[in-house]
Design a protein around this motif. Structure first.
Motif, PDB file in Angstrom:
ATOM      1  N   GLY A   1       0.788  -1.215   0.000  1.00  0.00           N
ATOM      2  CA  GLY A   1       0.000   0.000   0.000  1.00  0.00           C
ATOM      3  C   GLY A   1       0.824   1.272   0.000  1.00  0.00           C
ATOM      4  N   SER A   2       2.139   1.147   0.039  1.00  0.00           N
ATOM      5  CA  SER A   2       3.014   2.331   0.080  1.00  0.00           C
ATOM      6  C   SER A   2       3.194   2.965  -1.291  1.00  0.00           C
ATOM      7  CB  SER A   2       4.386   1.944   0.632  1.00  0.00           C
ATOM      8  OG  SER A   2       5.051   1.041  -0.252  1.00  0.00           O
ATOM      9  N   GLY A   3       2.906   2.203  -2.351  1.00  0.00           N
ATOM     10  CA  GLY A   3       3.168   2.709  -3.691  1.00  0.00           C
ATOM     11  C   GLY A   3       4.636   2.630  -4.082  1.00  0.00           C
ATOM     12  N   ARG A   4       5.439   1.942  -3.269  1.00  0.00           N
ATOM     13  CA  ARG A   4       6.881   1.869  -3.516  1.00  0.00           C
ATOM     14  C   ARG A   4       7.386   0.443  -3.607  1.00  0.00           C
ATOM     15  NH1 ARG A   4       5.452   6.142  -4.464  1.00  0.00           N
ATOM     16  NH2 ARG A   4       6.246   8.168  -3.749  1.00  0.00           N
ATOM     17  N   CYS A   5       6.487  -0.530  -3.529  1.00  0.00           N
ATOM     18  CA  CYS A   5       6.906  -1.933  -3.649  1.00  0.00           C
ATOM     19  C   CYS A   5       5.836  -2.724  -4.386  1.00  0.00           C
ATOM     20  CB  CYS A   5       7.196  -2.541  -2.273  1.00  0.00           C
ATOM     21  SG  CYS A   5       5.777  -2.578  -1.153  1.00  0.00           S
ATOM     22  N   ILE A   6       6.275  -3.763  -5.072  1.00  0.00           N
ATOM     23  CA  ILE A   6       5.380  -4.617  -5.849  1.00  0.00           C
ATOM     24  C   ILE A   6       4.667  -5.606  -4.934  1.00  0.00           C
ATOM     25  CG2 ILE A   6       5.304  -6.468  -7.573  1.00  0.00           C
ATOM     26  CD1 ILE A   6       5.546  -3.760  -8.867  1.00  0.00           C
ATOM     27  N   GLN A   7       3.353  -5.646  -5.040  1.00  0.00           N
ATOM     28  CA  GLN A   7       2.559  -6.589  -4.266  1.00  0.00           C
ATOM     29  C   GLN A   7       2.302  -7.854  -5.077  1.00  0.00           C
ATOM     30  OE1 GLN A   7      -0.019  -3.083  -2.002  1.00  0.00           O
ATOM     31  NE2 GLN A   7      -1.015  -5.023  -2.492  1.00  0.00           N
ATOM     32  N   MET A   8       2.644  -8.979  -4.496  1.00  0.00           N
ATOM     33  CA  MET A   8       2.348 -10.254  -5.134  1.00  0.00           C
ATOM     34  C   MET A   8       0.851 -10.558  -5.024  1.00  0.00           C
ATOM     35  SD  MET A   8       4.235 -13.915  -4.449  1.00  0.00           S
ATOM     36  CE  MET A   8       5.839 -13.222  -4.797  1.00  0.00           C
ATOM     37  N   TRP A   9       0.262 -10.110  -3.918  1.00  0.00           N
ATOM     38  CA  TRP A   9      -1.150 -10.337  -3.655  1.00  0.00           C
ATOM     39  C   TRP A   9      -1.878  -8.990  -3.621  1.00  0.00           C
ATOM     40  CZ3 TRP A   9      -2.410 -15.516  -2.715  1.00  0.00           C
ATOM     41  CH2 TRP A   9      -1.330 -16.365  -2.411  1.00  0.00           C
ATOM     42  N   PHE A  10      -3.025  -8.900  -4.257  1.00  0.00           N
ATOM     43  CA  PHE A  10      -3.847  -7.694  -4.167  1.00  0.00           C
ATOM     44  C   PHE A  10      -5.285  -8.015  -4.546  1.00  0.00           C
ATOM     45  CE2 PHE A  10      -2.070  -7.718  -8.452  1.00  0.00           C
ATOM     46  CZ  PHE A  10      -3.155  -7.420  -9.258  1.00  0.00           C
ATOM     47  N   ASP A  11      -6.198  -7.163  -4.093  1.00  0.00           N
ATOM     48  CA  ASP A  11      -7.620  -7.309  -4.383  1.00  0.00           C
ATOM     49  C   ASP A  11      -7.946  -6.519  -5.649  1.00  0.00           C
ATOM     50  OD1 ASP A  11     -10.353  -7.404  -4.501  1.00  0.00           O
ATOM     51  OD2 ASP A  11     -10.703  -6.434  -2.554  1.00  0.00           O
ATOM     52  N   PRO A  12      -8.266  -7.187  -6.741  1.00  0.00           N
ATOM     53  CA  PRO A  12      -8.517  -6.468  -8.000  1.00  0.00           C
ATOM     54  C   PRO A  12      -9.706  -5.511  -7.914  1.00  0.00           C
ATOM     55  CG  PRO A  12      -9.194  -8.770  -8.166  1.00  0.00           C
ATOM     56  CD  PRO A  12      -8.449  -8.639  -6.877  1.00  0.00           C
ATOM     57  N   ALA A  13     -10.604  -5.723  -6.961  1.00  0.00           N
ATOM     58  CA  ALA A  13     -11.732  -4.813  -6.800  1.00  0.00           C
ATOM     59  C   ALA A  13     -11.267  -3.423  -6.377  1.00  0.00           C
ATOM     60  CB  ALA A  13     -12.720  -5.376  -5.771  1.00  0.00           C
ATOM     61  N   GLN A  14     -10.080  -3.358  -5.776  1.00  0.00           N
ATOM     62  CA  GLN A  14      -9.500  -2.088  -5.356  1.00  0.00           C
ATOM     63  C   GLN A  14      -8.519  -1.537  -6.390  1.00  0.00           C
ATOM     64  OE1 GLN A  14     -10.709  -0.760  -2.520  1.00  0.00           O
ATOM     65  NE2 GLN A  14     -11.996  -2.597  -2.362  1.00  0.00           N
ATOM     66  N   GLY A  15      -8.430  -2.181  -7.552  1.00  0.00           N
ATOM     67  CA  GLY A  15      -7.476  -1.768  -8.576  1.00  0.00           C
ATOM     68  C   GLY A  15      -6.147  -2.477  -8.385  1.00  0.00           C
ATOM     69  N   ASN A  16      -5.267  -2.292  -9.349  1.00  0.00           N
ATOM     70  CA  ASN A  16      -3.948  -2.925  -9.300  1.00  0.00           C
ATOM     71  C   ASN A  16      -2.933  -1.924  -8.733  1.00  0.00           C
ATOM     72  OD1 ASN A  16      -1.452  -4.073  -9.759  1.00  0.00           O
ATOM     73  ND2 ASN A  16      -1.957  -4.860 -11.792  1.00  0.00           N
ATOM     74  N   PRO A  17      -2.488  -2.117  -7.487  1.00  0.00           N
ATOM     75  CA  PRO A  17      -1.568  -1.152  -6.867  1.00  0.00           C
ATOM     76  C   PRO A  17      -0.200  -1.109  -7.536  1.00  0.00           C
ATOM     77  CG  PRO A  17      -1.716  -3.129  -5.524  1.00  0.00           C
ATOM     78  CD  PRO A  17      -2.749  -3.269  -6.602  1.00  0.00           C
ATOM     79  N   ASN A  18       0.125  -2.150  -8.295  1.00  0.00           N
ATOM     80  CA  ASN A  18       1.446  -2.204  -8.925  1.00  0.00           C
ATOM     81  C   ASN A  18       1.585  -1.236 -10.097  1.00  0.00           C
ATOM     82  OD1 ASN A  18       2.255  -4.190  -7.102  1.00  0.00           O
ATOM     83  ND2 ASN A  18       1.493  -5.842  -8.408  1.00  0.00           N
ATOM     84  N   GLU A  19       0.467  -0.733 -10.611  1.00  0.00           N
ATOM     85  CA  GLU A  19       0.531   0.273 -11.672  1.00  0.00           C
ATOM     86  C   GLU A  19       1.213   1.541 -11.155  1.00  0.00           C
ATOM     87  OE1 GLU A  19      -3.388   0.913 -13.143  1.00  0.00           O
ATOM     88  OE2 GLU A  19      -3.608  -1.117 -13.979  1.00  0.00           O
ATOM     89  N   GLU A  20       0.817   1.971  -9.956  1.00  0.00           N
ATOM     90  CA  GLU A  20       1.413   3.161  -9.348  1.00  0.00           C
ATOM     91  C   GLU A  20       2.894   2.941  -9.060  1.00  0.00           C
ATOM     92  OE1 GLU A  20       1.162   5.734  -5.167  1.00  0.00           O
ATOM     93  OE2 GLU A  20      -0.398   4.276  -5.662  1.00  0.00           O
ATOM     94  N   VAL A  21       3.227   1.744  -8.606  1.00  0.00           N
ATOM     95  CA  VAL A  21       4.629   1.429  -8.284  1.00  0.00           C
ATOM     96  C   VAL A  21       5.491   1.495  -9.542  1.00  0.00           C
ATOM     97  CG1 VAL A  21       6.180  -0.307  -7.310  1.00  0.00           C
ATOM     98  CG2 VAL A  21       3.875  -0.031  -6.368  1.00  0.00           C
ATOM     99  N   ALA A  22       4.998   0.900 -10.625  1.00  0.00           N
ATOM    100  CA  ALA A  22       5.751   0.922 -11.879  1.00  0.00           C
ATOM    101  C   ALA A  22       5.950   2.348 -12.378  1.00  0.00           C
ATOM    102  CB  ALA A  22       5.028   0.080 -12.934  1.00  0.00           C
ATOM    103  N   LYS A  23       4.921   3.184 -12.254  1.00  0.00           N
ATOM    104  CA  LYS A  23       5.038   4.579 -12.686  1.00  0.00           C
ATOM    105  C   LYS A  23       6.094   5.321 -11.872  1.00  0.00           C
ATOM    106  CE  LYS A  23       0.286   5.045 -14.379  1.00  0.00           C
ATOM    107  NZ  LYS A  23      -1.048   5.659 -14.124  1.00  0.00           N
ATOM    108  N   PHE A  24       6.113   5.078 -10.569  1.00  0.00           N
ATOM    109  CA  PHE A  24       7.092   5.743  -9.703  1.00  0.00           C
ATOM    110  C   PHE A  24       8.522   5.390 -10.112  1.00  0.00           C
ATOM    111  CE2 PHE A  24       9.934   5.438  -6.037  1.00  0.00           C
ATOM    112  CZ  PHE A  24       9.927   6.753  -5.594  1.00  0.00           C
ATOM    113  N   TYR A  25       8.789   4.086 -10.287  1.00  0.00           N
ATOM    114  CA  TYR A  25      10.155   3.664 -10.610  1.00  0.00           C
ATOM    115  C   TYR A  25      10.528   4.004 -12.054  1.00  0.00           C
ATOM    116  CZ  TYR A  25      10.676   1.416  -6.105  1.00  0.00           C
ATOM    117  OH  TYR A  25      10.783   1.193  -4.749  1.00  0.00           O
ATOM    118  N   ALA A  26       9.548   3.984 -12.949  1.00  0.00           N
ATOM    119  CA  ALA A  26       9.828   4.382 -14.335  1.00  0.00           C
ATOM    120  C   ALA A  26      10.226   5.843 -14.392  1.00  0.00           C
ATOM    121  CB  ALA A  26       8.610   4.116 -15.215  1.00  0.00           C
TER     122      ALA A  26
END
Length: 257
Positions: free
Chosen positions: A205-230
């Motif tokens: 939930g920090s937006g700074r690490c990739i989550q292996m597990w997430f609830d798709p109903a809440q969206g994919n948190p890894n999109e934000e993480v990828a944008k930050f590191y990109a």
């Protein structure tokens, strides 16, 4: 005087054009790291919807790099994907196996690993991921749930006996509880796939690490993480603007002198 002003204005226009091109290249580089699939054995060329992804791979069904068939095979003990046998030292505990299935789903299905994709010269793939910042809780739970399972190696990428068509322990490699080969969560997650992961100090939930597990109903948190590191890799981090601002200040001083 007029000639000098004309020269200065022309130089300013050239400078603006050069800086603009540089900024465009940075933006393009960032974009190319987002929403992409690896050039690997089973990945699709481009991500897209896959409504029928199987069980643990379903969180990626709205935008996936894996096919339905790949997601189904990811749940099998010895599948056609890589002929890898999770039960090489006896039956792996179901709670432990869930993490390896989820790991496979993340690797095969995620379109958010672009910032960590590296080229490799291997017969079965042209690209891999390296040092993906895995959220610390995901790693800690993986390690905890596998404590009662057994293995014979601490690097599962190489060194197996494949003569039977699937992996078996090499001669002399004794089956031991996971914690013998992986004494800490960090050792497990960093070493098991040759540094595909690098355990992060950040939490889910920090937006700074990739989550292996997430609830798709809440969206994919890894999109934000990828944008930050990109953005960071593309030179758009907090210090990226300083060269631009410094050169602008020097140009203005020169024009006003």
């Amino acid at each position: 005087m007029a000639q000098r002003m004309t020269t200065q204005l022309l130089l300013l226009l050239v400078w603006v054009a050069v800086v603009g091109e540089a900024q465009t290249r940075i933006a393009r580089a960032r974009t190319e790291l987002l929403n992409v699939c690896m050039n690997a054995k089973h990945h699709k060329e481009k991500p897209g919807p896959e409504d029928k992804l199987h069980e643990q791979c379903r969180p990626w069904r709205k935008n996936a790099c894996c096919s339905t068939n790949t997601s189904q095979e990811a749940h099998k003990d010895v599948s056609y994907l890589y002929r890898f046998n999770w039960n090489h030292c006896g039956e792996m505990a179901p709670a432990c196996k869930r993490h390896f299935i989820q790991d496979t789903c993340l690797y095969e299905c995620s379109p958010n690993l672009g910032p960590w994709i590296q080229q490799v010269d291997q017969s079965w793939r042209k690209e891999r991921v390296l040092n993906v910042p895995l959220c610390k809780e995901d790693c800690e739970q993986w390690w905890e749930d596998c404590r009662t399972s057994y293995t014979c190696k601490n690097n599962w990428h190489k060194g197996w006996n494949w003569t039977s068509g699937f992996n078996k322990c090499p001669v002399g490699a004794a089956c031991q509880p996971f914690h013998f080969y992986f004494p800490t969560p960090t050792v497990l997650c960093n070493e098991i796939w040759t540094h595909s992961y690098k355990v992060s100090n950040y939490s889910r939930g920090s937006g700074r690490c990739i989550q292996m597990w997430f609830d798709p109903a809440q969206g994919n948190p890894n999109e934000e993480v990828a944008k930050f590191y990109a953005a960071a890799m593309g030179g758009a981090g907090p210090w990226a603007a300083w060269p631009f601002l410094l050169s602008l200040a020097l140009m203005l001083l020169w024009l006003l002198s």
